[in-house]
Design a protein around this motif. Structure first.
Motif, PDB file in Angstrom:
ATOM      1  N   TYR A  10       0.862  -1.184   0.000  1.00 41.73           N
ATOM      2  CA  TYR A  10       0.000   0.000   0.000  1.00 41.73           C
ATOM      3  C   TYR A  10       0.891   1.224   0.000  1.00 41.73           C
ATOM      4  CZ  TYR A  10      -3.179   3.570   1.857  1.00 41.73           C
ATOM      5  OH  TYR A  10      -3.911   4.713   2.044  1.00 41.73           O
ATOM      6  N   ASP A  11       0.545   2.199  -0.815  1.00 37.53           N
ATOM      7  CA  ASP A  11       1.323   3.445  -0.788  1.00 37.53           C
ATOM      8  C   ASP A  11       0.434   4.614  -1.175  1.00 37.53           C
ATOM      9  OD1 ASP A  11       3.624   4.947  -0.321  1.00 37.53           O
ATOM     10  OD2 ASP A  11       4.368   4.733  -2.364  1.00 37.53           O
ATOM     11  N   VAL A  12       0.801   5.762  -0.657  1.00 43.45           N
ATOM     12  CA  VAL A  12       0.107   7.021  -0.943  1.00 43.45           C
ATOM     13  C   VAL A  12       1.161   8.081  -1.227  1.00 43.45           C
ATOM     14  CG1 VAL A  12      -1.256   8.899   0.054  1.00 43.45           C
ATOM     15  CG2 VAL A  12      -1.860   6.538   0.571  1.00 43.45           C
ATOM     16  N   HIS A  13       0.906   8.904  -2.225  1.00 45.81           N
ATOM     17  CA  HIS A  13       1.694  10.121  -2.392  1.00 45.81           C
ATOM     18  C   HIS A  13       0.752  11.297  -2.567  1.00 45.81           C
ATOM     19  CE1 HIS A  13       6.005   8.946  -2.839  1.00 45.81           C
ATOM     20  NE2 HIS A  13       5.436   7.758  -2.962  1.00 45.81           N
ATOM     21  N   ALA A  14       1.164  12.442  -2.036  1.00 44.25           N
ATOM     22  CA  ALA A  14       0.421  13.675  -2.247  1.00 44.25           C
ATOM     23  C   ALA A  14       0.665  14.163  -3.671  1.00 44.25           C
ATOM     24  CB  ALA A  14       0.864  14.733  -1.242  1.00 44.25           C
ATOM     25  N   ILE A  44       4.264   1.522  -8.542  1.00 41.04           N
ATOM     26  CA  ILE A  44       5.425   0.629  -8.432  1.00 41.04           C
ATOM     27  C   ILE A  44       5.832   0.470  -6.974  1.00 41.04           C
ATOM     28  CG2 ILE A  44       7.915   0.457  -8.882  1.00 41.04           C
ATOM     29  CD1 ILE A  44       7.445   1.199 -11.722  1.00 41.04           C
ATOM     30  N   HIS A  45       5.721   1.531  -6.192  1.00 41.80           N
ATOM     31  CA  HIS A  45       6.090   1.418  -4.775  1.00 41.80           C
ATOM     32  C   HIS A  45       5.204   0.405  -4.055  1.00 41.80           C
ATOM     33  CE1 HIS A  45       7.831   5.777  -4.957  1.00 41.80           C
ATOM     34  NE2 HIS A  45       8.442   4.940  -5.760  1.00 41.80           N
ATOM     35  N   ALA A  46       3.903   0.458  -4.307  1.00 36.51           N
ATOM     36  CA  ALA A  46       2.990  -0.508  -3.675  1.00 36.51           C
ATOM     37  C   ALA A  46       3.301  -1.926  -4.155  1.00 36.51           C
ATOM     38  CB  ALA A  46       1.544  -0.136  -3.981  1.00 36.51           C
TER      39      ALA A  46
HETATM   40 MG    MG Z   1       6.152   5.820  -2.224  1.00 32.97          MG
END
Ligand code: MG
Length: 162
Positions: A10-14, A44-46
């Motif tokens: 799981y990932d979030v970016h503003a 890709i990060h998730a």
């Molecule tokens: Mg990230």
């Protein structure tokens, strides 16, 4: 080790105006992009976190720290490739992966197939093994307000006896 391992990420970016939006290794035409130390490819990060999670190897921040100049502005495809080196090093291969991107705008449908092909190429699997789905959140929450992009990923690994 077991024959099969499963992981989720799981990932979030503003989001902010004027930044490049990269998702699933693909540049998206967008007035906003992700605020990040890397190229901000939250998909890709998730996915990397799902792959690492499957083998209980920690998370992407542990292996590619965002405090490091080495990874400043880095193409996240390189992080996925590095993650795959860890997966292969443990004797595993990717069975399939499923990624859900929550973004209010722009529409991602025109990019989905290219994302699948890009990610499959890096992971060394067929395109049919990589699912990328996109959803809005019906204008609810931070995603719905256009403040951020949120991604969920699941990956199944199998022990590769080759
Ligand atoms: Mg990230």
């Amino acid at each position: 080790m077991e024959d099969f391992r499963i992981g989720n990420g799981y990932d979030v970016h503003a989001l902010a105006p004027g930044l490049t939006l990269m998702l699933g290794g693909v540049k998206i035409e967008s007035p906003v992009g992700c605020i990040a130390h890397s190229d901000g490819d939250v998909a890709i990060h998730a996915l990397c976190d799902a792959l690492l999670g499957a083998l209980a190897l920690g998370d992407i921040g542990k292996h590619f720290p965002d405090s490091s100049d080495e990874f400043r502005g880095i193409d996240s495809k390189i992080l996925l490739s590095g993650t795959m080196d860890l997966v292969k090093g443990q004797g595993y291969a990717v069975g399939n992966a499923d990624i859900t991107i929550a973004l209010q705008a722009p529409k991602l449908a025109p990019y989905i197939q290219t994302m699948r092909e890009t990610l499959a190429g890096i992971m060394g699997v067929s395109v049919s093994a990589v699912s990328v789905k996109a959803t809005t959140t019906e204008r609810l929450g931070f995603v719905g307000r256009g403040e951020g992009c949120e991604v969920y990923a699941v990956a199944l690994l199998y022990r590769d006896s080759r």
